[in-house]
Design a protein around this motif. Structure first.
Motif, PDB file in Angstrom:
ATOM      1  N   ASP A 287       0.818  -1.213   0.000  1.00 42.04           N
ATOM      2  CA  ASP A 287       0.000   0.000   0.000  1.00 42.04           C
ATOM      3  C   ASP A 287       0.853   1.265   0.000  1.00 42.04           C
ATOM      4  O   ASP A 287       0.603   2.205   0.774  1.00 42.04           O
ATOM      5  CB  ASP A 287      -0.956   0.028   1.202  1.00 42.04           C
ATOM      6  CG  ASP A 287      -2.056  -1.015   1.115  1.00 42.04           C
ATOM      7  OD1 ASP A 287      -2.247  -1.582   0.033  1.00 42.04           O
ATOM      8  OD2 ASP A 287      -2.730  -1.254   2.131  1.00 42.04           O
TER       9      ASP A 287
ATOM     10  N   PRO B 298       1.663   4.815  -0.527  1.00 39.25           N
ATOM     11  CA  PRO B 298       0.723   5.904  -0.806  1.00 39.25           C
ATOM     12  C   PRO B 298       1.230   6.946  -1.791  1.00 39.25           C
ATOM     13  O   PRO B 298       0.434   7.686  -2.374  1.00 39.25           O
ATOM     14  CB  PRO B 298       0.519   6.535   0.579  1.00 39.25           C
ATOM     15  CG  PRO B 298       1.823   6.299   1.273  1.00 39.25           C
ATOM     16  CD  PRO B 298       2.325   4.969   0.773  1.00 39.25           C
TER      17      PRO B 298
ATOM     18  N   GLU C 218      -1.101   2.653  -3.894  1.00 41.73           N
ATOM     19  CA  GLU C 218      -2.411   3.293  -3.787  1.00 41.73           C
ATOM     20  C   GLU C 218      -2.630   4.422  -4.782  1.00 41.73           C
ATOM     21  O   GLU C 218      -3.769   4.854  -4.979  1.00 41.73           O
ATOM     22  CB  GLU C 218      -2.589   3.840  -2.366  1.00 41.73           C
ATOM     23  CG  GLU C 218      -2.620   2.759  -1.304  1.00 41.73           C
ATOM     24  CD  GLU C 218      -2.851   3.326   0.079  1.00 41.73           C
ATOM     25  OE1 GLU C 218      -3.372   2.582   0.943  1.00 41.73           O
ATOM     26  OE2 GLU C 218      -2.530   4.508   0.306  1.00 41.73           O
ATOM     27  N   THR C 219      -1.557   4.911  -5.393  1.00 47.84           N
ATOM     28  CA  THR C 219      -1.674   6.037  -6.314  1.00 47.84           C
ATOM     29  C   THR C 219      -0.867   5.789  -7.583  1.00 47.84           C
ATOM     30  O   THR C 219       0.063   4.980  -7.606  1.00 47.84           O
ATOM     31  CB  THR C 219      -1.159   7.333  -5.660  1.00 47.84           C
ATOM     32  OG1 THR C 219       0.242   7.185  -5.361  1.00 47.84           O
ATOM     33  CG2 THR C 219      -1.933   7.654  -4.383  1.00 47.84           C
TER      34      THR C 219
ATOM     35  N   SER D  40     -10.834   0.376  -6.891  1.00 43.76           N
ATOM     36  CA  SER D  40     -10.525  -0.059  -5.533  1.00 43.76           C
ATOM     37  C   SER D  40     -11.744   0.073  -4.638  1.00 43.76           C
ATOM     38  O   SER D  40     -12.476   1.057  -4.711  1.00 43.76           O
ATOM     39  CB  SER D  40      -9.378   0.796  -4.975  1.00 43.76           C
ATOM     40  OG  SER D  40      -9.275   0.667  -3.580  1.00 43.76           O
TER      41      SER D  40
ATOM     42  N   LYS E   5      -9.021   3.874  -3.870  1.00 46.95           N
ATOM     43  CA  LYS E   5      -7.664   4.125  -4.339  1.00 46.95           C
ATOM     44  C   LYS E   5      -7.624   4.021  -5.864  1.00 46.95           C
ATOM     45  O   LYS E   5      -8.641   3.991  -6.530  1.00 46.95           O
ATOM     46  CB  LYS E   5      -6.685   3.158  -3.682  1.00 46.95           C
ATOM     47  CG  LYS E   5      -6.779   3.107  -2.155  1.00 46.95           C
ATOM     48  CD  LYS E   5      -6.505   4.439  -1.505  1.00 46.95           C
ATOM     49  CE  LYS E   5      -6.551   4.329   0.011  1.00 46.95           C
ATOM     50  NZ  LYS E   5      -6.345   5.622   0.694  1.00 46.95           N
TER      51      LYS E   5
END
Length: 381
Positions: free
Chosen positions: A226, A228, A248-249, A275, A279
């Protein structure tokens, strides 16, 4: 494990990025271009490399359906293997937590899972374990390292599920009571434990860096979970952590790609079209070339379904690479993920409706139904 010899004929076979009618033989656990054993006719079907699942925690529902329900975890593993095989998965990395969260995510349960996998005799599926270490659990690093050595663990992924925002404000985190009960603690004790872990946060970066170096020296593959943003991914890379699970990005994934890191996304994200936590969309990431592998995450049917969805957008050969050759490469498994003579005999056969009708793992038939079962019976296998 009972390996068989046979030749699949009359189906489309995915080789070298192309689908074409052809034969492929299974002999002594490996694939062969030379005919072997009875001929199994599968007209209208599609033969693909077996699915390599690099991260899945769907096994939990089999091994811990309710507290105390399964005392011998190998019984649960038999159910896990049956579900894996029914969904065309021939290599599975069980993503087992080593976490302060307790219950089926706690160190004690992790050791039980590792012991069960060590004892279990699979039909043919290659079942391995990835340890997911909660990095704030500083006092457990030594015990986790001992487990890595004892059980030959080849992959560790760093996680952080502490509710930092709530703890920083001195608030009770969401779902505290339910989580505490699952862990076997009362809510106040659970909260106090989380607060203690949070209060030691300044010690975590140096401890993680040292642990990552020790694990890398053992040849353990390391991943983060995860990510970010780009800065976080770059920090993990500086620690020798070269796999990015479920970034996540877009920025985090782009940083992984630019640094040559492996990118693993969730197949359920593809199925949902996005997601569940709001996300980044895995389908958008695949379209942007920011995905090396699709994992089952929490749902074993997902890799097959995700590949079929993506086949309409990028073609079946490219889509299937994300659930076979791509994850095999990330896991360092050069003997599988493709259909070629001499490789491990891992195959999944889809019937004309796209359903799994035959799975072969390590040269053993692990699942057969419908057309696939009828073909085997007809060939007297």
């Amino acid at each position: 494990m009972m390996q068989a010899e046979f030749t699949l004929e009359g189906a489309q076979v995915l080789r070298d990025g192309q689908l074409a009618i052809g034969d492929i033989a299974v002999a002594r656990g490996v694939l062969s271009d030379d005919p072997a054993g009875p001929r199994v006719a599968l007209p209208g079907c599609t033969v693909l490399p077996g699915i390599v699942d690099s991260h899945g925690d769907g096994f939990e529902r089999h091994m811990a359906p309710r507290r105390g329900a399964v005392t011998d975890l190998t019984v649960g593993l038999a159910g896990v293997e049956a579900e894996l095989a029914a969904n065309g998965i021939t290599t599975a990395m069980l993503a087992q937590f080593w976490s302060w969260e307790g219950g089926m995510r706690g160190p004690e349960f992790a050791l039980r899972v590792l012991e069960a996998v060590e004892r279990y005799q699979p039909v043919g599926t290659d079942i391995r374990v990835q340890l997911r270490l909660e990095m704030h659990l500083l006092d457990d690093y030594d015990a986790m390292e001992q487990a890595v050595d004892r059980f030959g663990i080849v992959q560790v992924v760093f996680n952080d599920h502490l509710p930092h925002d709530a703890l920083a404000r001195g608030k009770r985190p969401p779902r505290l009571t339910g989580q505490a009960l699952k862990s076997g603690r009362n809510p106040e004790a659970h909260l106090a434990m989380m607060q203690d872990l949070y209060d030691r946060r300044a010690d975590v970066p140096a401890a993680v860096e040292a642990l990552a170096a020790r694990l890398a020296a053992r040849g353990v593959m390391l991943g983060s979970h995860d990510d970010p943003d780009a800065e976080t991914r770059q920090l993990w890379r500086s620690r020798g952590v070269a796999l990015s699970e479920f970034p996540e990005t877009h920025e985090a994934a782009l940083a992984a790609r630019s640094g040559g890191d492996g990118i693993i996304l969730g197949s359920p994200n593809v199925m949902r079209g996005g997601s569940h936590a709001g996300k980044v969309s895995a389908r958008d990431m695949v379209a942007a070339g920011l995905c090396d592998a699709l994992a089952s995450d929490y749902f074993y049917p997902a890799p097959l379904k995700a590949a079929q969805i993506l086949a309409d957008e990028i073609g079946l050969p490219a889509a299937w690479t994300l659930v076979s050759d791509g994850p095999a490469r990330l896991l360092g498994l050069a003997d599988r993920g493709r259909i070629a003579a001499g490789l491990r005999a891992d195959l999944v056969v889809l019937d004309p409706d796209g359903r799994v009708c035959l799975t072969v793992a390590g040269g053993c038939v692990t699942y057969a139904s419908g057309i696939g079962a009828a073909a085997l019976i007809g060939a007297r296998i």
